[in-house]
Enzyme design. Structure first.
Site, mmCIF file in Angstrom:
data_model
loop_
_atom_site.group_PDB
_atom_site.id
_atom_site.type_symbol
_atom_site.label_atom_id
_atom_site.label_comp_id
_atom_site.label_asym_id
_atom_site.label_seq_id
_atom_site.Cartn_x
_atom_site.Cartn_y
_atom_site.Cartn_z
ATOM 1 N N ASN A 1 4.361 1.462 -5.323
ATOM 2 C CA ASN A 1 3.884 2.730 -5.887
ATOM 3 C C ASN A 1 4.729 3.842 -5.270
ATOM 4 O O ASN A 1 4.547 4.182 -4.108
ATOM 5 C CB ASN A 1 2.399 2.906 -5.536
ATOM 6 N N TRP A 2 5.637 4.381 -6.073
ATOM 7 C CA TRP A 2 6.564 5.398 -5.535
ATOM 8 C C TRP A 2 5.890 6.766 -5.426
ATOM 9 O O TRP A 2 6.483 7.706 -4.902
ATOM 10 C CB TRP A 2 7.806 5.490 -6.428
ATOM 11 N N LYS A 3 4.690 6.900 -5.972
ATOM 12 C CA LYS A 3 3.982 8.182 -5.956
ATOM 13 C C LYS A 3 4.902 9.295 -6.484
ATOM 14 O O LYS A 3 5.704 9.048 -7.385
ATOM 15 C CB LYS A 3 3.467 8.498 -4.552
ATOM 16 N N HIS B 1 -6.242 5.186 -8.380
ATOM 17 C CA HIS B 1 -5.718 5.280 -7.008
ATOM 18 C C HIS B 1 -6.531 6.327 -6.247
ATOM 19 O O HIS B 1 -6.968 7.325 -6.830
ATOM 20 C CB HIS B 1 -4.238 5.676 -7.054
ATOM 21 N N GLU C 1 -5.720 8.626 -4.377
ATOM 22 C CA GLU C 1 -5.192 10.003 -4.473
ATOM 23 C C GLU C 1 -5.610 10.655 -5.790
ATOM 24 O O GLU C 1 -5.812 11.872 -5.852
ATOM 25 C CB GLU C 1 -3.665 9.980 -4.284
ATOM 26 N N GLU D 1 -7.645 -0.969 -1.474
ATOM 27 C CA GLU D 1 -6.873 -0.077 -0.623
ATOM 28 C C GLU D 1 -7.822 0.793 0.202
ATOM 29 O O GLU D 1 -8.325 1.815 -0.313
ATOM 30 C CB GLU D 1 -5.995 0.845 -1.472
ATOM 31 N N GLY E 1 -0.901 5.232 3.960
ATOM 32 C CA GLY E 1 0.071 6.174 4.522
ATOM 33 C C GLY E 1 -0.171 6.541 5.979
ATOM 34 O O GLY E 1 0.419 7.499 6.475
ATOM 35 N N SER F 1 -0.565 0.756 4.108
ATOM 36 C CA SER F 1 0.364 0.577 5.228
ATOM 37 C C SER F 1 0.918 -0.845 5.338
ATOM 38 O O SER F 1 1.112 -1.354 6.446
ATOM 39 C CB SER F 1 -0.303 1.011 6.543
ATOM 40 N N GLY G 1 4.724 3.792 0.791
ATOM 41 C CA GLY G 1 5.927 4.219 1.509
ATOM 42 C C GLY G 1 7.014 3.158 1.631
ATOM 43 O O GLY G 1 8.199 3.453 1.427
HETATM 44 C C1 PEP Z 1 -0.620 3.364 -1.795
HETATM 45 O O1 PEP Z 1 -0.580 4.580 -1.891
HETATM 46 O O2 PEP Z 1 -0.978 2.687 -2.761
HETATM 47 C C2 PEP Z 1 -0.269 2.774 -0.515
HETATM 48 C C3 PEP Z 1 -0.689 1.570 -0.269
HETATM 49 O O3 PEP Z 1 0.490 3.548 0.345
HETATM 50 P P1 PEP Z 1 1.119 3.081 1.756
HETATM 51 O O4 PEP Z 1 1.693 1.697 1.563
HETATM 52 O O5 PEP Z 1 2.171 4.102 2.037
HETATM 53 O O6 PEP Z 1 0.006 3.075 2.737
#
Ligand code: PEP
Length: 258
Positions: free
Chosen positions: A17-19, A104, A106, A174, A180, A219, A241
């Site tokens: 997921n490049w966001k 998600h 976010e 998640e 993050g 993460s 990330g």
């Molecule tokens: C995400 O936003 O879906 C995610 C898992 O981010 P990260 O791997 O950066 O924690």
């Protein structure tokens, strides 16, 4: 034992997921990843990248013949209309997406998306022939209050539409506090959460519940991916990330060679 085996046989998916990251030049990461996949041997998992919508067409072209699928990060619940700034599932499909992430954390936080809205988005994704990746997960406060399973259970029940099938729906667990932050739950905690999600799916979809993919996200890095993906009922990872560079993302994909 038999059921454990059938869960294990579900092919893993490692999804990036490049966001809100990536410009046209980011296509070189696809090229670099494709090269690594080519020289490192066929991955045992499916590989997906969800870039910003502006890059879907370009990356789809770049990924042609590489086995890397492309997806969107969100879609509107409606097929078209007066929704300035939003994007319809059919538009993602038209641009070259095969999957779309919905719900998600976010989006749930920044855009106040409810389970009902997420469910409608998953149905819209199916209308456009996209696989919906439905995200669920508890906040840090909910975890501290011992509410993880209740929250996740409510989200799964409320966000997963009736027509869910392993070929059109994937769950991503998640924990919000792990996204993050560099923090991850223990393997035991992940096993409990994924086991709970699996039992909700098998209760509701007795014929197919064992075959749904349940991804872990939060993460995930090359250094912890093998341990997390070895947990029962973890069928891959959703990666933020660490999906932005081919080196890290390939490191995670390689961990699915278990
Ligand atoms: C995400 O936003 O879906 C995610 C898992 O981010 P990260 O791997 O950066 O924690």
């Amino acid at each position: 034992m038999g059921s454990e085996k059938s869960v294990r046989r579900v092919k893993a998916l490692v999804a990036g997921n490049w966001k809100m990251n990536g410009l046209k030049e980011s296509k070189r990461e696809i090229r670099r990843l494709a090269k690594k996949l080519d020289t490192g041997g066929k991955p045992k998992c499916d590989v997906l990248i969800c870039p910003p919508a502006t890059l879907i067409g370009l990356l789809r072209e770049e990924a042609k013949g590489t086995g890397i699928a492309i997806g969107g990060q969100d879609c509107h619940a409606k097929a078209s209309g007066a929704h300035t700034g939003d994007i319809a599932a059919a538009m993602l499909r038209d641009a070259g997406a095969d999957y779309v992430i919905v719900g998600h954390s976010e989006r749930r936080t920044d855009h106040h998306e409810t389970d009902e809205m997420v469910k409608a988005k998953a149905e819209a994704a199916w209308e456009a022939d996209l696989v919906a990746i439905i995200c669920v997960g508890e906040t840090g406060d909910e975890r501290k209050a011992g509410e993880t399973l209740a929250v996740v259970g409510r989200q799964v029940t409320g966000s997963v539409p009736e027509g869910a099938m392993p070929k059109n729906m994937i769950i991503a667990y998640e924990p919000v506090w792990a996204i993050g932050t560099g923090l991850t739950p223990t393997a035991e905690d992940v096993a409990v959460a994924h086991g709970h999600i699996r039992s909700l799916l098998t209760e509701r979809f007795p014929e197919t519940g064992k075959a749904f993919r349940i991804l872990y996200g939060g993460s995930v890095k090359p250094g912890n991916a093998a341990e997390l993906m070895a947990v029962p009922n973890v069928n891959g990872a959703l990666v933020g990330g660490a999906s932005l560079t081919a080196d890290d993302f390939y490191g995670i994909i390689s961990a699915a060679y278990l």
